[in-house]
Design a protein around this motif. Structure first.
Motif, short mmCIF file in Angstrom:
data_model
loop_
_atom_site.label_atom_id
_atom_site.label_comp_id
_atom_site.label_asym_id
_atom_site.label_seq_id
_atom_site.Cartn_x
_atom_site.Cartn_y
_atom_site.Cartn_z
N PRO A 104 110.01 53.46 100.70
CA PRO A 104 109.82 54.62 99.84
C PRO A 104 109.37 55.85 100.63
CG PRO A 104 108.12 52.97 99.43
CD PRO A 104 109.07 52.39 100.42
N ALA A 105 109.65 57.01 100.08
CA ALA A 105 109.24 58.27 100.71
C ALA A 105 107.72 58.36 100.76
CB ALA A 105 109.81 59.45 99.94
N PRO A 106 107.17 58.89 101.85
CA PRO A 106 105.72 59.02 101.95
C PRO A 106 105.13 59.91 100.85
CG PRO A 106 106.77 59.44 104.07
CD PRO A 106 107.86 59.38 103.05
N GLU A 107 103.94 59.54 100.40
CA GLU A 107 103.20 60.33 99.43
C GLU A 107 102.05 61.09 100.09
OE1 GLU A 107 101.71 57.75 96.35
OE2 GLU A 107 103.53 56.56 96.38
N VAL A 108 101.58 60.58 101.24
CA VAL A 108 100.44 61.18 101.93
C VAL A 108 100.90 61.73 103.27
CG1 VAL A 108 98.14 60.77 102.89
CG2 VAL A 108 98.85 59.56 100.81
N TRP A 109 100.70 63.02 103.45
CA TRP A 109 101.08 63.73 104.66
C TRP A 109 99.83 64.33 105.31
CZ3 TRP A 109 106.25 63.86 106.07
CH2 TRP A 109 107.16 63.41 105.10
N PHE A 110 100.01 64.86 106.49
CA PHE A 110 98.91 65.51 107.20
C PHE A 110 98.21 66.53 106.31
CE2 PHE A 110 97.72 69.36 109.57
CZ PHE A 110 96.62 68.86 110.26
N GLU A 111 98.97 67.32 105.58
CA GLU A 111 98.41 68.38 104.73
C GLU A 111 97.49 67.83 103.64
OE1 GLU A 111 102.21 69.90 106.56
OE2 GLU A 111 101.61 68.05 105.56
N ASP A 112 97.62 66.56 103.32
CA ASP A 112 96.79 65.93 102.29
C ASP A 112 95.47 65.40 102.84
OD1 ASP A 112 98.84 66.25 100.29
OD2 ASP A 112 99.90 64.60 101.27
N LEU A 113 95.25 65.58 104.13
CA LEU A 113 94.09 65.00 104.80
C LEU A 113 93.26 66.08 105.50
CD1 LEU A 113 96.02 61.92 106.22
CD2 LEU A 113 94.48 61.94 104.24
N PRO A 114 92.72 67.04 104.76
CA PRO A 114 91.94 68.11 105.38
C PRO A 114 90.55 67.64 105.82
CG PRO A 114 91.81 68.31 103.02
CD PRO A 114 92.80 67.18 103.30
N ALA A 115 89.99 68.33 106.78
CA ALA A 115 88.63 68.03 107.23
C ALA A 115 87.68 68.08 106.03
CB ALA A 115 88.20 69.02 108.30
N GLY A 116 86.80 67.11 105.97
CA GLY A 116 85.82 67.02 104.89
C GLY A 116 86.22 66.10 103.76
N ARG A 117 87.50 65.76 103.67
CA ARG A 117 87.93 64.88 102.58
C ARG A 117 87.39 63.48 102.79
NH1 ARG A 117 93.96 63.18 100.36
NH2 ARG A 117 93.13 61.90 98.69
N ARG A 118 86.89 62.90 101.71
CA ARG A 118 86.41 61.52 101.70
C ARG A 118 87.34 60.70 100.81
NH1 ARG A 118 80.87 60.98 103.33
NH2 ARG A 118 80.00 63.02 103.80
N ILE A 119 87.64 59.50 101.27
CA ILE A 119 88.53 58.63 100.51
C ILE A 119 87.88 57.26 100.37
CG2 ILE A 119 90.80 57.52 100.45
CD1 ILE A 119 91.85 59.87 102.16
N VAL A 120 87.78 56.78 99.14
CA VAL A 120 87.30 55.43 98.87
C VAL A 120 88.49 54.50 99.08
CG1 VAL A 120 86.39 53.88 97.12
CG2 VAL A 120 85.57 56.25 97.24
N LEU A 121 88.32 53.53 99.95
CA LEU A 121 89.41 52.63 100.30
C LEU A 121 89.39 51.31 99.54
CD1 LEU A 121 89.40 53.14 104.17
CD2 LEU A 121 90.82 54.31 102.47
N GLY A 122 88.32 51.07 98.80
CA GLY A 122 88.25 49.84 98.02
C GLY A 122 87.12 48.93 98.45
N THR A 123 87.12 47.76 97.86
CA THR A 123 86.06 46.78 98.08
C THR A 123 86.69 45.47 98.52
OG1 THR A 123 84.71 47.82 96.38
CG2 THR A 123 84.14 45.57 96.97
N VAL A 124 86.01 44.79 99.41
CA VAL A 124 86.46 43.48 99.87
C VAL A 124 85.27 42.53 99.88
CG1 VAL A 124 86.14 44.06 102.32
CG2 VAL A 124 87.74 42.27 101.69
N VAL A 125 85.50 41.30 99.47
CA VAL A 125 84.48 40.26 99.52
C VAL A 125 84.84 39.33 100.67
CG1 VAL A 125 83.38 38.35 98.31
CG2 VAL A 125 84.00 40.43 97.05
N VAL A 126 83.89 39.06 101.54
CA VAL A 126 84.14 38.25 102.73
C VAL A 126 84.31 36.78 102.34
CG1 VAL A 126 83.24 37.54 104.98
CG2 VAL A 126 82.82 39.88 104.14
#
Length: 158
Positions: A2-24
């Protein structure tokens, strides 16, 4: 693919992204530890109890892999990622144990367009895993390379 949804322009300095939770998962952790980092406190319950850690704990490389999986699932798998030339920090400030619930996140520390390859954007990011909302167990800082939206084939120029 599929075509990318996230490009360099979507990742400006200061942006925080929650990546999820994992249980070991203990079995998954042990399989990794036995194959790649078979130190006694990573693979033997008795030796681990007698160690500085007080119990069986994950290899730092397993912990890094947990973060990487969250990053791939949340960002890279739907992005214009072009890989990474490396980083300058990796740390395991606290041990990780079976059953730990870890929150994965990232922050864009810096972002710039490549001077030699204008179709490429470079981001410096800090990745973290945090246990119980307060104990940081993993931290890394590295560069990610991402395609720029305006240089996408077929993009309007102007």
């Amino acid at each position: 693919m599929p075509a990318p949804e996230v490009w360099f322009e979507d990742l400006p300095a200061g942006r925080r992204i929650v990546l999820g939770t994992v249980v070991v998962d203990r079995d998954e952790m042990l399989a990794f530890n036995r194959r790649f980092d078979p130190q006694p406190f990573h693979v033997d319950d008795e030796a681990a109890r007698a160690s500085l850690f007080g119990g069986l704990c994950a290899s730092g490389w397993f912990t890094a892999s947990l973060w990487m999986r969250c990053y791939v699932d949340s960002v890279l798998s739907r992005s214009a990622s072009m890989g990474s030339p490396g980083g300058d920090e990796i740390a395991w400030p606290a041990p990780v144990f079976p059953g730990d619930r870890l929150e994965a996140g990232m922050e864009i520390v810096a972002a710039r367009v490549s001077a030699s390859r204008p179709q490429l954007g470079l981001i410096t990011l800090r990745g973290t895993l945090v246990r119980d909302g307060s104990t940081e167990v993993f931290r890394s800082r590295f560069t990610g390379m991402f395609g720029r939206r305006e240089h996408e084939p077929g993009a309007a120029t102007g």
